[in-house]
Write an enzyme that holds these catalytic residues in place. Structure first.
Site, PDB file in Angstrom:
ATOM      1  N   THR A 173       8.595   8.245 -18.570  1.00  0.00           N
ATOM      2  CA  THR A 173       7.120   7.623 -18.011  1.00  0.00           C
ATOM      3  C   THR A 173       5.334   8.348 -18.182  1.00  0.00           C
ATOM      4  O   THR A 173       4.352   7.808 -19.310  1.00  0.00           O
ATOM      5  CB  THR A 173       7.203   6.858 -16.644  1.00  0.00           C
ATOM      6  OG1 THR A 173       7.724   5.803 -16.063  1.00  0.00           O
ATOM      7  CG2 THR A 173       5.060   6.436 -16.369  1.00  0.00           C
ATOM      8  N   GLU A 213       1.126  -1.211   0.108  1.00  0.00           N
ATOM      9  CA  GLU A 213      -0.235  -0.079  -0.113  1.00  0.00           C
ATOM     10  C   GLU A 213       0.792   1.469   0.080  1.00  0.00           C
ATOM     11  O   GLU A 213       0.621   1.983  -0.655  1.00  0.00           O
ATOM     12  CB  GLU A 213      -1.187  -0.223   1.299  1.00  0.00           C
ATOM     13  CG  GLU A 213      -2.351  -0.700   1.121  1.00  0.00           C
ATOM     14  CD  GLU A 213      -2.649  -0.473   2.159  1.00  0.00           C
ATOM     15  OE1 GLU A 213      -3.394  -2.499   2.250  1.00  0.00           O
ATOM     16  OE2 GLU A 213      -2.850   0.274   3.142  1.00  0.00           O
TER      17      GLU A 213
HETATM   18  N1  HSE Z   1       3.092   0.491 -16.680  1.00  0.00           N
HETATM   19  C1  HSE Z   1       3.212   1.730 -16.524  1.00  0.00           C
HETATM   20  C2  HSE Z   1       3.185   2.237 -18.037  1.00  0.00           C
HETATM   21  C3  HSE Z   1       4.549   1.211 -16.229  1.00  0.00           C
HETATM   22  O1  HSE Z   1       3.448   1.473 -18.849  1.00  0.00           O
HETATM   23  O2  HSE Z   1       2.479   3.200 -17.985  1.00  0.00           O
HETATM   24  C4  HSE Z   1       5.398   2.583 -16.103  1.00  0.00           C
HETATM   25  O3  HSE Z   1       5.173   2.897 -14.573  1.00  0.00           O
END
Ligand code: HSE
Length: 289
Positions: free
Chosen positions: A169, A115
């Site tokens: 990201t 969490e």
């Molecule tokens: N699942 C996330 C994405 C991974 O693909 O944006 C990166 O934090």
């Protein structure tokens, strides 16, 4: 105390924001008592209260109503490439929470640690494998992360193809559409089932089909210059499946042929600046050494 925290690959093709595998590729971070926050061994721009390892350390303490006074965080060895889709942020986050738990004997359960770390990361797909090890599928039920483990066959060989450029990201998420068609949803749900089955059984050919995705990779591959050449090199070397590791820029390649990663090492040179990292799954998750 020194915490060893593993790299991880999220998504694994169709399991966007859900699947993840932890790797035997580690950051080693030492935490020791101090009167103020001291961070050494990392870029100066990260040596402050926004540091992810520190934020997680402090949040874990707050779970037990303790205010963090000070701590020295020493990035002893950092083998996980940064901003490449290999979970370097999650490794810092799980390390911080685990260190707080150990230093202050907080007695946080795995669920509580999940969490805390998910709250900082925003989604559990990387922090879950980094904390627990192995192949995980995670989701949020309301505000609570829920994670389950799946088996991972020893027949499979994994390698990361790491480009010389970062991919944030935030950028990799900004190119995704807000809505997808029902056809694409069905495509991904069915592929996701195949991926989990193939990773468990070691059926690399099935994995090649299962790792197809229509939710994020079609939009992200154009951000990864050289991905087409990389895919053809993977195929030439006996790779049966390839996907973007997390949000990229790294590609994750899978084969059932021994020596696959050495072949890749020998064939990668047309991709200037790219490197190959052999990956073995980590089944322990982050731990205090
Ligand atoms: N699942 C996330 C994405 C991974 O693909 O944006 C990166 O934090």
């Amino acid at each position: 105390m020194i915490v060893r925290a593993p790299a991880s690959s999220a998504n694994l093709g169709p399991g966007f924001d859900c699947f993840g595998i932890a790797w035997q590729l580690y950051n080693y971070i030492e935490f020791s008592p101090a009167d103020e926050l001291i961070i050494i061994g990392c870029d100066e721009k990260y040596a402050n209260h926004d540091n992810l390892a520190y934020r997680s350390f402090a949040l874990a303490l707050r779970r037990r109503k303790i205010e963090a006074k000070g701590v020295k965080i020493d990035f002893k060895e950092t083998d996980i490439p940064v901003s490449r889709g290999l979970g370097s942020s999650s490794a810092l986050i799980v390390a911080g929470a685990l260190a707080a738990d150990g230093m202050y004997s907080l007695g946080l359960s795995k669920e509580e640690l999940l969490e805390v770390t998910t709250e900082i990361e925003g989604h559990p797909d990387n922090v879950a494998p980094a904390l627990l090890g192995g192949l995980t599928a995670s989701t949020m039920v309301g505000a609570d992360p829920v994670t389950v483990h799946f088996p991972l066959s020893e027949k499979l060989h994994f390698a990361a193809l790491v480009p010389p450029f970062e991919l944030s990201t935030a950028l990799a998420r900004s190119v995704l559409p807000d809505e997808i068609t029902r056809g694409d949803a069905v495509f991904n749900v069915s592929r996701a089932a195949l991926v989990l089955n193939a990773l468990g059984s070691g059926d690399a050919a099935l994995l090649g089909v299962g790792m197809e995705d229509r939710v994020h990779q079609p939009y992200r591959f154009p951000l990864i210059e050289g991905h087409e050449l990389a895919k053809s090199i993977v195929k030439k070397c006996g790779g049966k499946a390839v996907c973007i590791s997390g949000a990229g820029s790294t590609l994750l390649a899978v084969s059932d042929e021994a020596g696959f990663d050495e072949k890749l090492q020998n064939e990668i040179s047309p991709l200037a600046g790219w490197r190959v990292i052999s990956l073995r799954p980590d089944f322990e998750g982050a731990k205090i050494l």
